[in-house]
Design a protein around this motif. Structure first.
Motif, PDB file in Angstrom:
ATOM      1  N   TRP A 255       0.877  -1.244   0.200  1.00 59.86           N
ATOM      2  CA  TRP A 255       0.010  -0.020   0.229  1.00 59.86           C
ATOM      3  C   TRP A 255       0.988   1.449  -0.005  1.00 59.86           C
ATOM      4  O   TRP A 255       0.438   2.385  -0.266  1.00 59.86           O
ATOM      5  N   THR A 256       1.910   1.300   0.012  1.00 58.11           N
ATOM      6  CA  THR A 256       2.963   2.272   0.147  1.00 58.11           C
ATOM      7  C   THR A 256       3.555   2.882  -1.066  1.00 58.11           C
ATOM      8  O   THR A 256       3.540   1.919  -2.162  1.00 58.11           O
ATOM      9  N   LYS A 257       4.236   3.995  -1.097  1.00 60.10           N
ATOM     10  CA  LYS A 257       4.964   4.234  -2.470  1.00 60.10           C
ATOM     11  C   LYS A 257       6.116   5.104  -1.891  1.00 60.10           C
ATOM     12  O   LYS A 257       5.929   6.102  -1.275  1.00 60.10           O
ATOM     13  N   MET A 258       7.381   4.729  -2.500  1.00 56.60           N
ATOM     14  CA  MET A 258       8.350   5.547  -2.520  1.00 56.60           C
ATOM     15  C   MET A 258       8.499   6.371  -3.740  1.00 56.60           C
ATOM     16  O   MET A 258       8.820   5.643  -4.621  1.00 56.60           O
ATOM     17  N   PRO A 259       8.420   7.719  -3.406  1.00 53.11           N
ATOM     18  CA  PRO A 259       8.343   8.612  -4.742  1.00 53.11           C
ATOM     19  C   PRO A 259       9.763   8.625  -5.040  1.00 53.11           C
ATOM     20  O   PRO A 259      10.652   8.327  -4.486  1.00 53.11           O
ATOM     21  N   SER A 260       9.980   9.184  -6.430  1.00 57.95           N
ATOM     22  CA  SER A 260      11.404   8.991  -6.933  1.00 57.95           C
ATOM     23  C   SER A 260      12.201  10.009  -6.407  1.00 57.95           C
ATOM     24  O   SER A 260      13.365   9.787  -6.164  1.00 57.95           O
ATOM     25  N   TRP A 261      11.817  11.336  -5.853  1.00 54.01           N
ATOM     26  CA  TRP A 261      12.881  11.989  -4.940  1.00 54.01           C
ATOM     27  C   TRP A 261      13.303  11.361  -3.981  1.00 54.01           C
ATOM     28  O   TRP A 261      14.532  11.662  -3.510  1.00 54.01           O
ATOM     29  N   ALA A 262      12.405  10.524  -3.232  1.00 56.71           N
ATOM     30  CA  ALA A 262      12.668   9.899  -1.915  1.00 56.71           C
ATOM     31  C   ALA A 262      13.966   8.810  -2.207  1.00 56.71           C
ATOM     32  O   ALA A 262      14.975   8.714  -1.624  1.00 56.71           O
ATOM     33  N   ALA A 263      13.571   8.196  -3.541  1.00 58.52           N
ATOM     34  CA  ALA A 263      14.777   7.052  -3.797  1.00 58.52           C
ATOM     35  C   ALA A 263      16.024   7.693  -4.192  1.00 58.52           C
ATOM     36  O   ALA A 263      17.169   7.282  -3.971  1.00 58.52           O
ATOM     37  N   ARG A 264      15.658   8.695  -4.948  1.00 56.68           N
ATOM     38  CA  ARG A 264      17.232   9.616  -5.033  1.00 56.68           C
ATOM     39  C   ARG A 264      17.539  10.136  -3.813  1.00 56.68           C
ATOM     40  O   ARG A 264      19.074  10.015  -4.008  1.00 56.68           O
ATOM     41  N   LEU A 265      17.288  10.461  -2.870  1.00 56.54           N
ATOM     42  CA  LEU A 265      17.840  11.165  -1.665  1.00 56.54           C
ATOM     43  C   LEU A 265      18.589   9.846  -0.947  1.00 56.54           C
ATOM     44  O   LEU A 265      19.503   9.820  -0.582  1.00 56.54           O
ATOM     45  N   VAL A 266      17.621   8.449  -0.956  1.00 55.15           N
ATOM     46  CA  VAL A 266      18.484   7.648  -0.095  1.00 55.15           C
ATOM     47  C   VAL A 266      19.570   6.863  -1.080  1.00 55.15           C
ATOM     48  O   VAL A 266      20.531   6.570  -0.503  1.00 55.15           O
ATOM     49  N   PHE A 267      19.295   6.908  -2.416  1.00 57.42           N
ATOM     50  CA  PHE A 267      20.163   5.822  -3.147  1.00 57.42           C
ATOM     51  C   PHE A 267      21.301   6.623  -4.062  1.00 57.42           C
ATOM     52  O   PHE A 267      22.039   6.272  -4.664  1.00 57.42           O
ATOM     53  N   GLY A 268      20.801   8.041  -4.245  1.00 58.92           N
ATOM     54  CA  GLY A 268      21.852   8.665  -4.954  1.00 58.92           C
ATOM     55  C   GLY A 268      21.540   8.285  -6.601  1.00 58.92           C
ATOM     56  O   GLY A 268      20.476   8.008  -6.963  1.00 58.92           O
ATOM     57  N   GLU A 269      22.568   8.370  -7.212  1.00 64.98           N
ATOM     58  CA  GLU A 269      22.630   8.102  -8.642  1.00 64.98           C
ATOM     59  C   GLU A 269      22.313   6.962  -8.992  1.00 64.98           C
ATOM     60  O   GLU A 269      21.446   6.646 -10.082  1.00 64.98           O
ATOM     61  N   MET A 270      22.777   5.933  -8.220  1.00 65.84           N
ATOM     62  CA  MET A 270      21.961   4.434  -8.271  1.00 65.84           C
ATOM     63  C   MET A 270      20.498   4.326  -8.581  1.00 65.84           C
ATOM     64  O   MET A 270      20.126   3.539  -9.261  1.00 65.84           O
ATOM     65  N   ALA A 271      19.976   5.205  -7.827  1.00 63.56           N
ATOM     66  CA  ALA A 271      18.566   5.235  -8.053  1.00 63.56           C
ATOM     67  C   ALA A 271      17.903   5.101  -9.336  1.00 63.56           C
ATOM     68  O   ALA A 271      16.903   4.284  -9.835  1.00 63.56           O
ATOM     69  N   ASP A 272      18.571   5.950 -10.273  1.00 62.56           N
ATOM     70  CA  ASP A 272      17.954   6.117 -11.617  1.00 62.56           C
ATOM     71  C   ASP A 272      18.021   4.872 -12.520  1.00 62.56           C
ATOM     72  O   ASP A 272      17.329   4.606 -13.273  1.00 62.56           O
ATOM     73  N   GLU A 273      19.287   4.586 -12.338  1.00 60.43           N
ATOM     74  CA  GLU A 273      19.674   3.344 -13.330  1.00 60.43           C
ATOM     75  C   GLU A 273      19.239   1.878 -12.834  1.00 60.43           C
ATOM     76  O   GLU A 273      18.866   1.022 -13.474  1.00 60.43           O
ATOM     77  N   MET A 274      18.949   1.853 -11.308  1.00 61.06           N
ATOM     78  CA  MET A 274      18.522   0.444 -10.848  1.00 61.06           C
ATOM     79  C   MET A 274      17.059   0.395 -10.445  1.00 61.06           C
ATOM     80  O   MET A 274      16.671  -0.798 -10.303  1.00 61.06           O
ATOM     81  N   LEU A 275      16.606   1.498 -10.031  1.00 59.46           N
ATOM     82  CA  LEU A 275      15.491   1.404  -9.296  1.00 59.46           C
ATOM     83  C   LEU A 275      14.234   2.292 -10.041  1.00 59.46           C
ATOM     84  O   LEU A 275      13.068   1.716 -10.087  1.00 59.46           O
ATOM     85  N   LEU A 276      14.453   3.460 -10.658  1.00 58.80           N
ATOM     86  CA  LEU A 276      13.502   4.098 -11.173  1.00 58.80           C
ATOM     87  C   LEU A 276      13.230   3.982 -12.659  1.00 58.80           C
ATOM     88  O   LEU A 276      12.244   4.445 -13.262  1.00 58.80           O
ATOM     89  N   GLN A 277      14.140   3.565 -13.153  1.00 55.60           N
ATOM     90  CA  GLN A 277      14.142   3.295 -14.554  1.00 55.60           C
ATOM     91  C   GLN A 277      14.527   1.765 -15.115  1.00 55.60           C
ATOM     92  O   GLN A 277      15.129   1.238 -13.944  1.00 55.60           O
ATOM     93  N   GLY A 278      14.400   1.221 -16.280  1.00 53.56           N
ATOM     94  CA  GLY A 278      14.550  -0.074 -16.569  1.00 53.56           C
ATOM     95  C   GLY A 278      14.658  -0.288 -17.884  1.00 53.56           C
ATOM     96  O   GLY A 278      14.860   0.712 -18.771  1.00 53.56           O
ATOM     97  N   GLN A 279      14.669  -1.427 -18.319  1.00 57.89           N
ATOM     98  CA  GLN A 279      14.867  -2.005 -19.556  1.00 57.89           C
ATOM     99  C   GLN A 279      13.959  -3.368 -19.945  1.00 57.89           C
ATOM    100  O   GLN A 279      14.013  -4.227 -19.001  1.00 57.89           O
ATOM    101  N   ARG A 280      13.082  -3.464 -20.741  1.00 54.72           N
ATOM    102  CA  ARG A 280      12.328  -4.596 -21.434  1.00 54.72           C
ATOM    103  C   ARG A 280      13.306  -5.290 -22.168  1.00 54.72           C
ATOM    104  O   ARG A 280      13.609  -4.996 -23.354  1.00 54.72           O
TER     105      ARG A 280
END
Length: 313
Positions: A255-280
């Motif tokens: 039921w929760t959601k970690m917004p993108s800004w929070a993920a970047r705050l916690v994980f830094g640059e890693m968040a964008d390539e490993m959590l917030l974006q992906g590849q099919r």
């Protein structure tokens, strides 16, 4: 056969070493610390990683038939500082370079050397994209992970000049009990606070560890396999689909959601390539070989994992 497994004490390596030993092979595991490798069978032995810019002893390499190269600094272990990035790159290039140089030396000295290199890479090779679908026909993308994978693969491909059959396996997110993504992503669910990271529409290309091990073992003996193979399920999912399936498998709400800004705050640059974006990513080359995945669907994979053992103790 005599098989050298670099990175054999890690999350994937330990399971692979045990599986290969059970199949009757004699396994050599590289380790920086002798105490790092827990040898449970007489057929599993340890060998120290050579110092930087040094080869493996020629007498030792003469006995090795196959090398499975999994070694490298943990990409998701900590925030990507400049120092961490350097270790991620250097650790991969050093080990791979030592393998190729050792083969080259033994070939010139007219000694035996491994004729097959099974080399780990990752679907991060393709970069990230919200909509594109990637197969092995696609080239490398952009971003830190794409550059790491490209350099790592190029280092391994030098083995073809030494007459080595080089098989490059681009791993998706590996799912299994006791580590990896499920250990990190599953704990919040167990505490009742699990949920989607980011927008939820980012793609996750995944593979059950059992399929990963089977493909590696198949690559050892199947001489048709050469070059790149996407080692991921033919059915990638979005983060939202992953979250729902995980919640169902664990029996907890999401039921929760970690917004993108929070993920970047916690994980830094890693968040964008490993959590917030992906590849099919689709395993087109494995499909051409006729490989039948044991766990083609995420629901089936998670059901098998959570029905046999609790990964959240």
């Amino acid at each position: 056969m005599n098989i050298l497994v670099t990175g054999g004490t890690g999350y994937i390596g330990k399971a692979l070493v045990e599986s290969l030993a059970n199949a009757g092979h004699r396994i050599w595991v590289t380790t920086r610390n002798k105490g790092d490798a827990t040898m449970t069978k007489k057929s599993i032995l340890s060998v120290p990683i050579p110092p930087s810019h040094k080869r493996y002893p020629e007498e030792f390499f003469e006995t090795i038939d196959i090398v499975v190269n999994l070694a490298g600094e943990n990409i998701g272990g900590s925030r990507w500082t400049a120092d961490v990035k350097k270790r991620i790159v250097d650790s991969r290039l050093q080990v791979t370079g030592q393998i190729i140089e050792s083969c080259r030396y033994n070939r010139k000295a007219k000694r035996s050397y491994p004729k097959v290199l099974i080399h780990a890479s990752a679907v991060g090779y393709y970069g990230v994209h919200e909509q594109a679908t990637y197969t092995e026909a696609n080239g490398p993308g952009e971003g830190f992970l794409a550059e790491v994978c490209k350099e790592w693969e190029n280092a391994a491909r030098k083995g073809t000049d030494e007459g080595i059959r080089v098989v490059i396996l681009r791993f998706g997110v590996v799912l299994a009990a006791g580590g990896g993504m499920l250990e990190k992503m599953g704990r919040p669910f167990q505490w009742g606070v699990g949920g989607v990271v980011g927008e939820g529409n980012q793609w996750i290309s995944w593979v059950h560890r059992d399929d990963l091990l089977q493909v590696i073992e198949h690559a050892i003996t199947d001489e048709r396999m050469q070059g790149p193979y996407n080692l991921c399920s033919p059915n990638p999912v979005t983060m939202t689909e992953m979250t729902r399936a995980l919640a169902k498998a664990i029996g907890k709400p999401a039921w929760t959601k970690m917004p993108s800004w929070a993920a970047r705050l916690v994980f830094g640059e890693m968040a964008d390539e490993m959590l917030l974006q992906g590849q099919r990513v689709i395993p087109a080359n494995l499909e051409k070989l006729g490989y039948a995945f044991k766990y083609p669907s995420l629901e089936r994979a998670l059901s098998a994992i959570y029905s046999t053992v609790s990964v959240l103790k």
